[in-house]
Design an enzyme around this catalytic site. Structure first.
Site, mmCIF file in Angstrom:
data_model
loop_
_atom_site.group_PDB
_atom_site.id
_atom_site.type_symbol
_atom_site.label_atom_id
_atom_site.label_comp_id
_atom_site.label_asym_id
_atom_site.label_seq_id
_atom_site.Cartn_x
_atom_site.Cartn_y
_atom_site.Cartn_z
ATOM 1 C CB SER A 1 -12.180 -0.868 2.621
ATOM 2 O OG SER A 1 -10.819 -1.185 2.612
ATOM 3 N NE ARG B 1 -3.741 2.037 2.689
ATOM 4 C CZ ARG B 1 -3.507 3.188 3.325
ATOM 5 N NH1 ARG B 1 -2.314 3.420 3.857
ATOM 6 N NH2 ARG B 1 -4.455 4.101 3.421
ATOM 7 C CE LYS C 1 -9.057 4.703 4.899
ATOM 8 N NZ LYS C 1 -8.755 4.734 3.487
#
Ligand code: 3NM
Length: 222
Positions: A117, A45, A146
């Site tokens: 998600s 990621r 995040k």
């Protein structure tokens, strides 16, 4: 249970996610140490401040993928379907703001893993209809990894999804550590996803070992 679903459930147990912005030193070394500590799945990621792009991103992805291959750990790419296809990754993980799961599925084929998600029952139903193989639910606890994280859901979201009757593999994410991972499993998750509890640890291997122990103790109480 289908072979693929069963393999995914096993792999989700300790799902390590990272990219270079999460690492204070060489991501390749961090991944090797995390694998020694017992992670079962890895997601590349590459997001946030200082994130690599273009050939640099691909070069890091390829290096991390090679480490996973040698250890037989499936390698998932966050968001970047082109990259996933170019390097023949094992799957793609997408958020609600990304391409629809149906489009990802069509592009990467039936055998690859698609994770989505989800934060609500509606989002989950749509993702399942679109061909998701597993769902990431979060943030379970407060997270600083995040920027645009939704409101904290607690382990209640996992229980709620199980009570609703979802049998799809579920993994909790957001603020999960070795102290609270067992509770995530006890709520009905198949595994836990972590960024900082592993990548930000002084001793990466030991952090993964402790998380693994917590996951297994939570499993025993499911
Ligand atoms: N997704 P940490 S929370 C990547 O809620 C991500 O969907 C989330 O990092 C979601 O383990 C999150 O350091 C960050 O809290 C997880």
């Amino acid at each position: 249970m289908q072979e693929k679903t069963s393999a995914i459930k096993d792999a989700l147990k300790l799902y390590f996610i990272m990219g270079s912005p999460n690492c204070h030193r060489d991501p390749v070394n961090i991944l090797e140490e995390a694998i020694r500590g017992g992670i079962s799945l890895f997601q590349f990621r590459e997001k946030g401040q200082g994130a690599l792009s273009g050939t640099q991103k691909k070069k890091l992805a390829t290096a991390l993928q090679q480490v996973c291959k040698e250890a037989n750990i499936p390698f998932i790419v966050n968001d970047d379907i082109d990259l996933a296809m170019e390097i023949d990754a094992d799957g793609v993980h997408i958020g609600q703001e990304d391409e629809a799961a149906s489009i990802v599925r069509k592009r990467i084929g039936a055998d690859k893993w698609v994770g989505v998600s989800a934060h609500t029952i509606e989002e989950a139903e749509r993702a399942i209809k679109d061909g998701a193989d597993y769902l990431g639910l979060g943030p379970i606890y407060p997270t600083s990894s995040k920027d645009d994280a939704e409101s904290v859901k607690g382990t209640a979201i996992i229980r709620q999804f199980r009570e609703h009757g979802f049998s799809i593999p579920l993994v909790g994410i957001g603020g999960i550590t070795s102290t609270n991972a067992a509770a995530v499993m006890e709520a009905g998750a198949d595994g836990v996803s972590v960024i900082s509890a592993i990548s930000g640890s002084e001793d990466v291997e030991d952090a993964a070992i402790r998380l693994n122990q917590a996951v297994h103790s939570g499993c025993a109480n499911q």
